[in-house]
Design a protein around this motif. Sequence first.
Motif, PDB file in Angstrom:
ATOM      1  N   LEU A 170      56.845  34.017  37.100  1.00 37.95           N
ATOM      2  CA  LEU A 170      55.428  33.726  36.894  1.00 37.95           C
ATOM      3  C   LEU A 170      54.587  34.668  37.761  1.00 37.95           C
ATOM      4  O   LEU A 170      54.662  34.631  38.981  1.00 37.95           O
ATOM      5  N   THR A 171      53.790  35.513  37.106  1.00 35.69           N
ATOM      6  CA  THR A 171      52.991  36.485  37.850  1.00 35.69           C
ATOM      7  C   THR A 171      51.560  36.005  38.049  1.00 35.69           C
ATOM      8  O   THR A 171      51.061  35.183  37.287  1.00 35.69           O
ATOM      9  N   LEU A 172      50.938  36.555  39.072  1.00 33.27           N
ATOM     10  CA  LEU A 172      49.535  36.233  39.321  1.00 33.27           C
ATOM     11  C   LEU A 172      48.667  36.696  38.158  1.00 33.27           C
ATOM     12  O   LEU A 172      47.677  36.053  37.823  1.00 33.27           O
ATOM     13  N   GLY A 173      49.048  37.797  37.523  1.00 35.14           N
ATOM     14  CA  GLY A 173      48.304  38.280  36.369  1.00 35.14           C
ATOM     15  C   GLY A 173      48.284  37.250  35.249  1.00 35.14           C
ATOM     16  O   GLY A 173      47.230  37.004  34.643  1.00 35.14           O
ATOM     17  N   GLN A 174      49.427  36.636  34.980  1.00 36.27           N
ATOM     18  CA  GLN A 174      49.486  35.587  33.950  1.00 36.27           C
ATOM     19  C   GLN A 174      48.569  34.426  34.315  1.00 36.27           C
ATOM     20  O   GLN A 174      47.827  33.922  33.475  1.00 36.27           O
ATOM     21  N   ILE A 175      48.658  33.990  35.550  1.00 36.14           N
ATOM     22  CA  ILE A 175      47.883  32.838  35.995  1.00 36.14           C
ATOM     23  C   ILE A 175      46.384  33.131  35.908  1.00 36.14           C
ATOM     24  O   ILE A 175      45.616  32.333  35.379  1.00 36.14           O
ATOM     25  N   VAL A 176      45.977  34.297  36.393  1.00 38.12           N
ATOM     26  CA  VAL A 176      44.556  34.657  36.376  1.00 38.12           C
ATOM     27  C   VAL A 176      44.050  34.776  34.937  1.00 38.12           C
ATOM     28  O   VAL A 176      42.971  34.271  34.609  1.00 38.12           O
ATOM     29  N   ARG A 177      44.808  35.396  34.070  1.00 36.95           N
ATOM     30  CA  ARG A 177      44.374  35.531  32.670  1.00 36.95           C
ATOM     31  C   ARG A 177      44.192  34.173  31.994  1.00 36.95           C
ATOM     32  O   ARG A 177      43.321  33.998  31.162  1.00 36.95           O
ATOM     33  N   GLU A 178      45.037  33.198  32.350  1.00 43.33           N
ATOM     34  CA  GLU A 178      44.974  31.878  31.718  1.00 43.33           C
ATOM     35  C   GLU A 178      43.938  30.948  32.357  1.00 43.33           C
ATOM     36  O   GLU A 178      43.488  30.017  31.713  1.00 43.33           O
ATOM     37  N   THR A 179      43.598  31.190  33.611  1.00 44.76           N
ATOM     38  CA  THR A 179      42.700  30.256  34.292  1.00 44.76           C
ATOM     39  C   THR A 179      41.277  30.772  34.441  1.00 44.76           C
ATOM     40  O   THR A 179      40.377  29.975  34.668  1.00 44.76           O
ATOM     41  N   GLU A 180      41.069  32.063  34.346  1.00 47.01           N
ATOM     42  CA  GLU A 180      39.710  32.616  34.428  1.00 47.01           C
ATOM     43  C   GLU A 180      39.042  32.482  33.069  1.00 47.01           C
ATOM     44  O   GLU A 180      39.580  32.927  32.063  1.00 47.01           O
ATOM     45  N   PRO A 181      37.855  31.887  33.040  1.00 48.08           N
ATOM     46  CA  PRO A 181      37.184  31.684  31.757  1.00 48.08           C
ATOM     47  C   PRO A 181      36.608  32.966  31.157  1.00 48.08           C
ATOM     48  O   PRO A 181      36.450  33.067  29.949  1.00 48.08           O
ATOM     49  N   ASP A 182      36.323  33.952  31.996  1.00 48.89           N
ATOM     50  CA  ASP A 182      35.661  35.147  31.491  1.00 48.89           C
ATOM     51  C   ASP A 182      36.020  36.341  32.363  1.00 48.89           C
ATOM     52  O   ASP A 182      35.584  36.426  33.506  1.00 48.89           O
ATOM     53  N   LEU A 183      36.780  37.256  31.810  1.00 47.03           N
ATOM     54  CA  LEU A 183      37.132  38.467  32.550  1.00 47.03           C
ATOM     55  C   LEU A 183      36.246  39.644  32.154  1.00 47.03           C
ATOM     56  O   LEU A 183      36.528  40.779  32.519  1.00 47.03           O
ATOM     57  N   ASN A 184      35.191  39.378  31.420  1.00 47.72           N
ATOM     58  CA  ASN A 184      34.248  40.426  31.053  1.00 47.72           C
ATOM     59  C   ASN A 184      33.340  40.708  32.242  1.00 47.72           C
ATOM     60  O   ASN A 184      32.514  39.883  32.606  1.00 47.72           O
ATOM     61  N   LEU A 185      33.498  41.868  32.837  1.00 48.38           N
ATOM     62  CA  LEU A 185      32.720  42.201  34.021  1.00 48.38           C
ATOM     63  C   LEU A 185      31.250  42.442  33.701  1.00 48.38           C
ATOM     64  O   LEU A 185      30.373  42.148  34.505  1.00 48.38           O
ATOM     65  N   VAL A 186      30.999  43.006  32.557  1.00 47.14           N
ATOM     66  CA  VAL A 186      29.625  43.268  32.127  1.00 47.14           C
ATOM     67  C   VAL A 186      29.487  42.888  30.655  1.00 47.14           C
ATOM     68  O   VAL A 186      30.471  42.722  29.934  1.00 47.14           O
ATOM     69  N   GLU A 187      28.252  42.774  30.222  1.00 49.01           N
ATOM     70  CA  GLU A 187      27.936  42.319  28.867  1.00 49.01           C
ATOM     71  C   GLU A 187      28.618  43.148  27.778  1.00 49.01           C
ATOM     72  O   GLU A 187      29.088  42.606  26.778  1.00 49.01           O
ATOM     73  N   CYS A 188      28.697  44.446  27.974  1.00 52.02           N
ATOM     74  CA  CYS A 188      29.237  45.304  26.907  1.00 52.02           C
ATOM     75  C   CYS A 188      30.737  45.119  26.671  1.00 52.02           C
ATOM     76  O   CYS A 188      31.278  45.641  25.698  1.00 52.02           O
ATOM     77  N   PHE A 189      31.420  44.355  27.524  1.00 45.63           N
ATOM     78  CA  PHE A 189      32.840  44.064  27.288  1.00 45.63           C
ATOM     79  C   PHE A 189      33.017  43.104  26.115  1.00 45.63           C
ATOM     80  O   PHE A 189      34.087  43.050  25.515  1.00 45.63           O
TER      81      PHE A 189
END
Length: 182
Positions: free
Chosen positions: A75-94
């Motif tokens: 289980l990687t931190l990347g998996q956990i963050v992708r599943e638990t963060e509601p929005d990984l869009n840093l800016v609107e254009c993402f």
Amino acid sequence: MRLTQWTDYSLRVLMYCAACAGREHPPTVSEIAEAHGISRSHLTKIVMILAGHGWLGTTRGRGGGLRLLADPRQLTLGQIVRETEPDLNLVECFDAGSNTCRLDGYCRLKGALGQAMGAFLAALDGVTLADLLTPSARAPSVAGQLPHLIPIQMAPLKRPVAPAAPAVKTPARKTAKPSSKA
């Protein structure tokens, strides 16, 4: 970029459960909440989501608690963050659905931030839950305990509480009877 409290608490729960994997009695939501100073009801919601992902097993009742079902070495931190963060869009254009930026397609900000986000997630993909339980070289040592897990190892220890002073009863106050003069 800043991770949400939801992700932070999710990581704490998973780390706590991984660190307690060898215990006879599994940790409980109340124990973890107390150890980290987190609201029990908030943590219960997080635990249910983590269980829904198949990372935690929950058992109710006496002798119940939380068990890590996922292999902490996988289980990687990347998996956990992708599943638990509601929005990984840093800016609107993402987000093509809500993008109103008139510079979209003409500036390099989206590419630069996209590359940075990719590097961030790639770095987290290289760290497993098991890696987080490896002692730090700088951690102070306490006899008989793994230094990086001292808060977790001490969490179930209840410190004696001084008995509360008995309540002093004060005599009821006499009130004057209402007069019947009219």
